[in-house]
Motif scaffolding. Structure first.
Motif, PDB file in Angstrom:
ATOM      1  N   ILE A   1       0.824  -1.214   0.000  1.00 11.20           N
ATOM      2  CA  ILE A   1       0.000   0.000   0.000  1.00 11.20           C
ATOM      3  C   ILE A   1       0.855   1.259   0.000  1.00 11.20           C
ATOM      4  CG2 ILE A   1      -1.994  -1.071   1.108  1.00 11.20           C
ATOM      5  CD1 ILE A   1      -1.128   0.308   3.669  1.00 11.20           C
ATOM      6  N   GLY A   2       0.230   2.341  -0.371  1.00  8.73           N
ATOM      7  CA  GLY A   2       0.876   3.648  -0.305  1.00  8.73           C
ATOM      8  C   GLY A   2       1.572   4.075  -1.584  1.00  8.73           C
ATOM      9  N   TYR A   3       1.423   3.309  -2.662  1.00  6.00           N
ATOM     10  CA  TYR A   3       2.154   3.666  -3.889  1.00  6.00           C
ATOM     11  C   TYR A   3       1.379   4.624  -4.789  1.00  6.00           C
ATOM     12  CZ  TYR A   3      -0.641  -0.326  -5.452  1.00  6.00           C
ATOM     13  OH  TYR A   3      -1.670  -1.193  -5.698  1.00  6.00           O
ATOM     14  N   HIS A   4       0.058   4.702  -4.602  1.00  2.72           N
ATOM     15  CA  HIS A   4      -0.723   5.592  -5.478  1.00  2.72           C
ATOM     16  C   HIS A   4      -0.225   7.027  -5.418  1.00  2.72           C
ATOM     17  CE1 HIS A   4      -3.435   2.173  -4.867  1.00  2.72           C
ATOM     18  NE2 HIS A   4      -3.878   2.454  -6.067  1.00  2.72           N
ATOM     19  N   ALA A   5      -0.010   7.503  -4.207  1.00  2.00           N
ATOM     20  CA  ALA A   5       0.389   8.901  -4.045  1.00  2.00           C
ATOM     21  C   ALA A   5       1.741   9.156  -4.694  1.00  2.00           C
ATOM     22  CB  ALA A   5       0.435   9.268  -2.570  1.00  2.00           C
ATOM     23  N   ILE A   6       2.645   8.191  -4.585  1.00  2.00           N
ATOM     24  CA  ILE A   6       3.973   8.385  -5.177  1.00  2.00           C
ATOM     25  C   ILE A   6       3.869   8.439  -6.701  1.00  2.00           C
ATOM     26  CG2 ILE A   6       6.248   7.346  -5.478  1.00  2.00           C
ATOM     27  CD1 ILE A   6       6.045   6.342  -2.625  1.00  2.00           C
ATOM     28  N   LEU A   7       3.052   7.573  -7.258  1.00  2.00           N
ATOM     29  CA  LEU A   7       2.898   7.544  -8.716  1.00  2.00           C
ATOM     30  C   LEU A   7       2.194   8.786  -9.241  1.00  2.00           C
ATOM     31  CD1 LEU A   7       1.915   3.804  -9.174  1.00  2.00           C
ATOM     32  CD2 LEU A   7       4.106   4.873  -9.724  1.00  2.00           C
ATOM     33  N   SER A   8       1.205   9.256  -8.493  1.00  2.00           N
ATOM     34  CA  SER A   8       0.452  10.419  -8.986  1.00  2.00           C
ATOM     35  C   SER A   8       1.244  11.695  -8.770  1.00  2.00           C
ATOM     36  CB  SER A   8      -0.904  10.511  -8.282  1.00  2.00           C
ATOM     37  OG  SER A   8      -0.731  10.969  -6.957  1.00  2.00           O
ATOM     38  N   GLY A   9       2.296  11.624  -7.943  1.00  2.00           N
ATOM     39  CA  GLY A   9       3.092  12.815  -7.675  1.00  2.00           C
ATOM     40  C   GLY A   9       2.365  13.776  -6.756  1.00  2.00           C
ATOM     41  N   ASP A  10       1.357  13.252  -6.087  1.00  2.00           N
ATOM     42  CA  ASP A  10       0.524  14.103  -5.250  1.00  2.00           C
ATOM     43  C   ASP A  10       0.571  13.614  -3.805  1.00  2.00           C
ATOM     44  OD1 ASP A  10      -1.303  16.121  -4.700  1.00  2.00           O
ATOM     45  OD2 ASP A  10      -2.489  15.648  -6.489  1.00  2.00           O
ATOM     46  N   ARG A  11      -0.296  14.184  -2.967  1.00  2.00           N
ATOM     47  CA  ARG A  11      -0.340  13.731  -1.568  1.00  2.00           C
ATOM     48  C   ARG A  11      -1.178  12.466  -1.436  1.00  2.00           C
ATOM     49  NH1 ARG A  11      -1.154  19.581   1.384  1.00  2.00           N
ATOM     50  NH2 ARG A  11      -1.023  20.736  -0.569  1.00  2.00           N
ATOM     51  N   TYR A  12      -1.094  11.863  -0.275  1.00  2.00           N
ATOM     52  CA  TYR A  12      -1.922  10.680  -0.025  1.00  2.00           C
ATOM     53  C   TYR A  12      -3.395  11.054  -0.148  1.00  2.00           C
ATOM     54  CZ  TYR A  12       1.975   7.931   1.870  1.00  2.00           C
ATOM     55  OH  TYR A  12       3.125   7.225   2.027  1.00  2.00           O
ATOM     56  N   PRO A  13      -4.165  10.320  -0.932  1.00  2.00           N
ATOM     57  CA  PRO A  13      -5.586  10.610  -1.056  1.00  2.00           C
ATOM     58  C   PRO A  13      -6.393  10.012   0.104  1.00  2.00           C
ATOM     59  CG  PRO A  13      -4.988   8.817  -2.523  1.00  2.00           C
ATOM     60  CD  PRO A  13      -3.723   9.234  -1.820  1.00  2.00           C
ATOM     61  N   ASP A  14      -5.768   9.151   0.883  1.00  2.00           N
ATOM     62  CA  ASP A  14      -6.458   8.558   2.025  1.00  2.00           C
ATOM     63  C   ASP A  14      -5.460   8.237   3.134  1.00  2.00           C
ATOM     64  OD1 ASP A  14      -5.119   6.354   0.946  1.00  2.00           O
ATOM     65  OD2 ASP A  14      -6.913   5.651  -0.087  1.00  2.00           O
ATOM     66  N   SER A  15      -5.979   7.823   4.267  1.00  2.00           N
ATOM     67  CA  SER A  15      -5.130   7.452   5.396  1.00  2.00           C
ATOM     68  C   SER A  15      -5.073   5.939   5.521  1.00  2.00           C
ATOM     69  CB  SER A  15      -5.706   8.030   6.697  1.00  2.00           C
ATOM     70  OG  SER A  15      -5.926   9.413   6.569  1.00  2.00           O
ATOM     71  N   ALA A  16      -4.062   5.459   6.235  1.00  2.00           N
ATOM     72  CA  ALA A  16      -3.957   4.018   6.467  1.00  2.00           C
ATOM     73  C   ALA A  16      -3.663   3.758   7.932  1.00  2.00           C
ATOM     74  CB  ALA A  16      -2.872   3.413   5.594  1.00  2.00           C
ATOM     75  N   ALA A  17      -4.405   2.833   8.532  1.00  2.00           N
ATOM     76  CA  ALA A  17      -4.182   2.488   9.932  1.00  2.00           C
ATOM     77  C   ALA A  17      -4.186   0.977  10.108  1.00  2.00           C
ATOM     78  CB  ALA A  17      -5.255   3.113  10.813  1.00  2.00           C
ATOM     79  N   VAL A  18      -3.376   0.525  11.048  1.00  2.00           N
ATOM     80  CA  VAL A  18      -3.222  -0.898  11.323  1.00  2.00           C
ATOM     81  C   VAL A  18      -4.395  -1.385  12.169  1.00  2.00           C
ATOM     82  CG1 VAL A  18      -1.741  -2.539  12.532  1.00  2.00           C
ATOM     83  CG2 VAL A  18      -0.723  -0.737  11.110  1.00  2.00           C
ATOM     84  N   MET A  19      -5.011  -2.501  11.780  1.00  2.00           N
ATOM     85  CA  MET A  19      -6.207  -2.985  12.479  1.00  2.00           C
ATOM     86  C   MET A  19      -5.905  -4.037  13.530  1.00  2.00           C
ATOM     87  SD  MET A  19      -8.779  -3.258   9.269  1.00  2.00           S
ATOM     88  CE  MET A  19     -10.282  -3.451  10.225  1.00  2.00           C
TER      89      MET A  19
END
Lengths: 235, 235
Positions: free
Chosen positions: B87-105
């Motif tokens: 996870i977390g690669y979308h923001a890097i590819l888009s060159g933008d900020r994270y579009p969402d948050s991620a938390a450990v369940m």
DNA sequence: CTTGAAAAGTGACTTTTTTCAATTCTAAAA
DNA sequence: TTTTAGAATTGAAAAAAGTCACTTTTCAAG
């Protein structure tokens, strides 16, 4: 593109930067070697969900809806594509069938590029790879945003938001200065917002009574975009 | 992965094929040159919507939710990521900020790879480019599917569907043969389905009364998956 | 300029979902 | 084992959305 800083449109719609912007001439040459151009009539279908893709479609001028149809025949519009946008590449990249259908909403001029040329160009152009990765991840973010909107906003709020977004899109082809006339059937609007046609009509009537918009035949003209933004953001 | 042919899970969840599967050894080397591994506790946050990405996260073992929070603090879960997912690669590819948050369940072991190494590897590996394009376009299709589900299905149907999907995910880490215990808070379940907690509880009670599932403390055990599939598909 | 079919609009009613205000249960820490 | 905060559950009432049956309007073909 944003409205009074309040409303970053690219959060709600895909960036319109051209996917082919930074192709080298030779790559562009290869890509467009066997392109063909057609004029499509309203309601013509470009491709159908579940079929195998044969190529990609570039909208020179016009409007195309991407949609899914459920078991009961109920249509859900996923995206409205406009002049200067490219569609149909997801299925080719995923190596799978089309996940949705595409139909022309008004007479449109569309360029078709065969799958083979697209894939060949992709193989030799790092720029195209990079651009597509960027585009896809951005599209993903926009869709995630839509999902949140569907899950958390009321029909009224969603309709307000869609009216703003569609109005922005219509600007692309609109006459400079003239009021933007939104030309979409109540049925399509309902399908975009995810509700019944009657519901859309009732809310449009309410908006009309409040002076937020006017209708001219079947066309909608937004009169008070700020109130519309307020409604879309409420919650 | 499918349930009785009726229910292609990859229509509802991202393929779990590894993104790094076909990397050349030297590319893999570069990618993992500065990786680091951490054990995260329940509720730890991996990244926050709106911040700039610093790298990508590979889940060695555990469960992570990706979610968005709206103005009122209401949480919308976009995706549940599992063991072996990235996870977390979308923001890097888009060159933008994270579009969402991620938390450990739940307690999770997660490998972090710095953004720079990921981008460098991307520059030198056509295989990674190809794989990411494939993954992203598939993810897009799954999300479009979710959108349609949100727009067209009732809460009851959505809950049934999510129970099936979550149960499949839990299988990855479950003991072979033992009944799959779904371990998720009612709050998270509500956020995933896009409704109020009370609503989820009422429907779960109904399912329990009908013998479709049992609860063991806070855990849910599906007893009759076929009825659940019927409910999810109804409409 | 007519006119008929498709689209838009209305009203009454039903169902689904949300909200709020309690109460009870669960699991982890003392 | 006891405690207790957070999670889960319940009931009642209000609001939102969906459905159905029907009328009116629009627009493009003749």
């Amino acid at each position: 593109m944003s409205i009074k800083g309040l409303f970053p449109i690219d959060k709600w719609d895909f960036k319109s930067e051209s996917i082919f912007a930074d192709l080298r001439p030779e790559d562009f040459e290869l890509l467009t070697a066997h392109k063909s151009e057609h004029v499509y009539k309203k309601n013509d279908i470009l491709f159908r969900e579940g079929t195998y893709p044969s190529g990609i479609f570039f909208i020179n001028k016009g409007k195309v809806k991407k949609y899914k149809v459920d078991k009961d025949g109920k249509e859900q519009i996923i995206y409205l594509a406009n002049t200067a946008q490219l569609i149909g590449y997801h299925a080719i990249l995923s190596g799978d069938r089309y996940p949705d259908s595409a139909a022309v909403m008004e007479e449109s001029v569309i360029t078709f590029i065969p799958k083979e040329d697209f894939l060949k160009t992709l193989d030799q152009s790092p720029a195209l790879n990079k651009r597509l990765l960027k585009t896809l991840s951005h599209e993903f973010a926009v869709l995630a945003n839509s999902l949140t909107m569907f899950a958390q906003k009321t029909v009224r709020e969603r309709l307000a938001l869609q009216l703003i977004v569609i109005r922005e899109k219509h600007k692309v082809d609109a006459v400079e200065g003239a009021p933007v006339e939104i030309n979409i059937s109540r049925e399509d609007l309902a399908s975009l917002v995810g509700t019944a046609r009657e519901n859309v009509i009732r809310i449009l009537t309410e908006f009309k009574e409040k002076g937020i918009l006017e209708t001219k035949g079947r066309k909608i003209i937004v009169k008070d975009i700020n109130t519309l933004i307020k409604i879309a953001n409420h919650k």
